[in-house]
Write a protein that holds these residues in place. Structure first.
Motif, mmCIF file in Angstrom:
data_model
loop_
_atom_site.group_PDB
_atom_site.id
_atom_site.type_symbol
_atom_site.label_atom_id
_atom_site.label_comp_id
_atom_site.label_asym_id
_atom_site.label_seq_id
_atom_site.Cartn_x
_atom_site.Cartn_y
_atom_site.Cartn_z
ATOM 1 N N UNK A 147 -19.398 50.978 72.196
ATOM 2 C CA UNK A 147 -18.036 50.474 72.030
ATOM 3 C C UNK A 147 -18.073 49.196 71.198
ATOM 4 N N UNK A 148 -17.251 49.126 70.160
ATOM 5 C CA UNK A 148 -17.206 47.949 69.290
ATOM 6 C C UNK A 148 -16.267 46.920 69.911
ATOM 7 N N UNK A 149 -16.769 45.698 70.059
ATOM 8 C CA UNK A 149 -15.984 44.632 70.677
ATOM 9 C C UNK A 149 -16.071 43.379 69.813
ATOM 10 N N UNK A 150 -15.040 42.565 69.875
ATOM 11 C CA UNK A 150 -15.104 41.249 69.242
ATOM 12 C C UNK A 150 -16.129 40.399 69.974
ATOM 13 N N UNK A 151 -16.698 39.433 69.278
ATOM 14 C CA UNK A 151 -17.694 38.564 69.910
ATOM 15 C C UNK A 151 -17.088 37.840 71.107
ATOM 16 N N UNK A 152 -15.790 37.611 71.070
ATOM 17 C CA UNK A 152 -15.112 36.957 72.197
ATOM 18 C C UNK A 152 -14.830 37.925 73.339
ATOM 19 N N UNK A 153 -15.030 39.227 73.112
ATOM 20 C CA UNK A 153 -14.930 40.181 74.205
ATOM 21 C C UNK A 153 -13.864 41.245 74.092
ATOM 22 N N UNK A 154 -12.887 41.130 73.195
ATOM 23 C CA UNK A 154 -11.825 42.121 73.100
ATOM 24 C C UNK A 154 -12.289 43.411 72.460
ATOM 25 N N UNK A 155 -11.812 44.556 72.990
ATOM 26 C CA UNK A 155 -12.213 45.863 72.467
ATOM 27 C C UNK A 155 -11.071 46.584 71.764
ATOM 28 N N UNK A 156 -9.917 45.932 71.630
ATOM 29 C CA UNK A 156 -8.777 46.558 70.960
ATOM 30 C C UNK A 156 -8.447 45.795 69.692
ATOM 31 N N UNK A 157 -8.183 46.526 68.619
ATOM 32 C CA UNK A 157 -7.884 45.898 67.337
ATOM 33 C C UNK A 157 -6.713 46.562 66.654
ATOM 34 N N UNK A 158 -6.792 46.633 65.324
ATOM 35 C CA UNK A 158 -5.656 47.090 64.519
ATOM 36 C C UNK A 158 -6.085 48.161 63.531
ATOM 37 N N UNK A 159 -5.286 49.226 63.458
ATOM 38 C CA UNK A 159 -5.476 50.289 62.468
ATOM 39 C C UNK A 159 -4.321 50.272 61.484
ATOM 40 N N UNK A 160 -4.645 50.240 60.194
ATOM 41 C CA UNK A 160 -3.684 50.455 59.120
ATOM 42 C C UNK A 160 -4.203 51.611 58.269
ATOM 43 N N UNK A 161 -3.507 51.921 57.189
ATOM 44 C CA UNK A 161 -3.940 53.025 56.335
ATOM 45 C C UNK A 161 -3.735 52.655 54.876
ATOM 46 N N UNK A 162 -4.490 53.305 54.013
ATOM 47 C CA UNK A 162 -4.313 53.155 52.579
ATOM 48 C C UNK A 162 -4.419 54.513 51.921
ATOM 49 N N UNK A 163 -4.006 54.570 50.648
ATOM 50 C CA UNK A 163 -3.954 55.863 49.968
ATOM 51 C C UNK A 163 -4.174 55.652 48.478
ATOM 52 N N UNK A 164 -4.233 56.752 47.761
ATOM 53 C CA UNK A 164 -4.381 56.713 46.312
ATOM 54 C C UNK A 164 -3.041 57.116 45.687
ATOM 55 N N UNK A 165 -2.304 56.155 45.119
ATOM 56 C CA UNK A 165 -1.008 56.498 44.528
ATOM 57 C C UNK A 165 -1.164 57.430 43.322
ATOM 58 N N UNK A 166 -0.152 58.228 43.075
ATOM 59 C CA UNK A 166 -0.054 59.051 41.867
ATOM 60 C C UNK A 166 1.139 58.528 41.081
ATOM 61 N N UNK A 167 0.896 58.053 39.850
ATOM 62 C CA UNK A 167 1.940 57.369 39.087
ATOM 63 C C UNK A 167 1.981 57.850 37.648
ATOM 64 N N UNK A 168 3.168 57.749 37.056
ATOM 65 C CA UNK A 168 3.334 57.997 35.628
ATOM 66 C C UNK A 168 2.913 56.738 34.868
ATOM 67 N N UNK A 169 2.180 56.911 33.778
ATOM 68 C CA UNK A 169 1.706 55.765 32.997
ATOM 69 C C UNK A 169 1.715 56.113 31.516
ATOM 70 N N UNK A 170 1.600 55.079 30.699
ATOM 71 C CA UNK A 170 1.586 55.248 29.247
ATOM 72 C C UNK A 170 0.428 54.458 28.648
ATOM 73 N N UNK A 171 -0.143 54.998 27.574
ATOM 74 C CA UNK A 171 -1.220 54.277 26.881
ATOM 75 C C UNK A 171 -0.687 53.099 26.069
ATOM 76 N N UNK A 172 0.587 53.184 25.677
ATOM 77 C CA UNK A 172 1.158 52.140 24.815
ATOM 78 C C UNK A 172 2.376 51.546 25.497
ATOM 79 N N UNK A 173 2.651 50.257 25.259
ATOM 80 C CA UNK A 173 3.832 49.644 25.869
ATOM 81 C C UNK A 173 5.114 50.146 25.224
ATOM 82 N N UNK A 174 6.158 50.147 26.023
ATOM 83 C CA UNK A 174 7.481 50.550 25.531
ATOM 84 C C UNK A 174 8.510 49.943 26.478
#
Length: 404
Positions: A147-174
């Motif tokens: 079980x993973x615990x903080x050095x101070x003793x807590x065993x509960x933490x935080x879960x977030x998520x990340x992803x890979x966006x899919x976006x429209x892009x251009x090689x040249x500015x406009x």
């Protein structure tokens, strides 16, 4: 002592003395037999040796881990966490997880294994065609959950998520694509921390250093910020002949400035209660004159490199900090001071967005992923993954699975 006490009593009658001697001889005989029996029993107890490896193909029935009675090893200290050994029965949902999905991520880790897990990779590869019961039996025999615990003793933490966006892009500015994404600027290593996000937008010296370093352009500065926070993305570029090409922008480095959450800034300003990406974009559309103020509240910016995206590459996420492609739903980013890269981890998190009890692999990190019980869950790419990543924030427990 009993024998000495009986024989020393010389005032007793002859008949009593005779009976006492007989009893003495009987007691001595019984005691000698007991002692010999005990010694023989001790000699028959085998010394505990290392755990034997299960034959590939062996299985374990659901619930069998409840009978685990092995002596638990001592805790293990990491730079930012303490690992406490537990029984397999402590891992919630152990019998329900389709382990073959996690095995795909583990095979990726075995492309660049660390010294602790490298000796197991041959067995991991052989078991990739095994069933979940075979894989579970192997886990229980070869690994120990902590079980993973903080050095101070807590065993509960935080879960977030990340992803890979899919976006429209251009090689040249406009007019439609005016927000640049940059390669690493020359001389970045000699000047750290580099210019802040605001300085990049306003100082001539910073703009001169980035001149000609544009890789491509996006339409929306909020999308550019999202891409930088996620660390990579899939860019859909329209070619001169009208066809579209999909490429990946991967993390190449940063300006080494501290990361500050624009969502937190908006909440502190009283502008939002729900700092999800849809809410942030809606606020920006309603407050165009304050968009730069919001963006500049985060001084950190990220630079990219372009990678080709074949059909095979498209089945996987970008490479994480371990140097292997991420697996949607089975890769997590961690603080490497708490959990080393390549470690299999049992994850338990329940909340309004999703309930997760599953085996994952620690294969990435991030500037905001700091602490003992802290993980960022790689959700994949596209709209559904973005929705999960934008809203997931719930309690977390972690167990590392470490070789015995």
């Amino acid at each position: 002592m009993v024998h000495q006490t009986i024989s020393s009593n010389s005032t007793m009658a002859p008949s009593a003395s005779s009976k006492s001697k007989l009893m003495n001889r009987l007691l001595c005989t019984v005691l000698n037999c007991l002692i010999v029996g005990m010694l023989a029993a001790c000699g028959s107890v085998p010394m505990q040796g290392p755990a034997s490896r299960p034959p590939i193909g062996s299985t374990v029935s659901k619930g069998a881990w409840a009978d685990d009675t092995a002596v638990l090893p001592l805790p293990i200290l990491q730079a930012k966490s303490r690992w406490t050994a537990v029984r397999w029965a402590e891992l919630p949902g152990l019998g329900e997880d389709p382990l073959h999905e996690a095995w795909n991520a583990w095979l990726k880790s075995c492309e660049r294994p660390g010294p602790v897990f490298a000796p197991l990779c041959g067995e991991v590869r052989r078991l990739s065609i095994g069933g979940p019961d075979e894989q579970r039996a192997w886990l229980m025999t070869r690994l120990q959950p902590y079980r993973v615990e903080a050095l101070a003793g807590g065993a509960e933490g935080l879960l977030t998520a990340y992803f890979e966006p899919v976006m429209e892009a251009s090689r040249v500015p406009s007019a439609g694509f005016s927000v640049p994404l940059y390669q690493l600027p020359p001389g970045l290593a000699q000047r750290k921390p580099w210019f802040t996000r605001q300085e990049i937008d306003t100082l001539a010296q910073a703009q001169a250093a980035l001149k000609g370093r544009e890789i491509m352009f996006l339409a929306d500065p909020i999308d550019a910020l999202m891409l930088q926070i996620q660390g990579s993305g899939r860019m859909r570029i329209t070619q001169p002949d009208g066809t579209q090409r999909l490429v990946r922008l991967a993390y190449a480095g940063s300006n080494d400035q501290p990361y500050k959450s624009v969502g937190r800034w908006l909440i502190d300003q009283g502008a939002l209660r729900d700092a999800s990406w849809p809410s942030i974009k809606a606020w920006a559309a309603q407050n165009p004159g304050r968009v730069n103020e919001m963006l500049w509240s985060n001084p950190r910016t990220v630079f990219f490199r372009e990678e080709s995206l074949s059909d095979l590459d498209a089945a996987w996420g970008p490479k994480g900090a371990q140097g292997v492609p991420l697996t949607p739903g089975r890769s997590i980013a961690v603080d490497p001071g708490s959990i080393p890269y390549g470690t299999p981890v049992w994850l338990d998190s329940s909340g309004p967005m999703v309930n997760l009890q599953k085996l994952v692999l620690a294969q990435d990190t991030g500037s905001a992923i700091v602490g003992a019980v802290r993980a960022d869950y790689f959700a994949g790419w596209g709209g559904a993954a973005g929705e999960l990543a934008g809203r997931l924030k719930q309690p977390l427990r972690l167990w590392v699975l470490w070789p015995k």
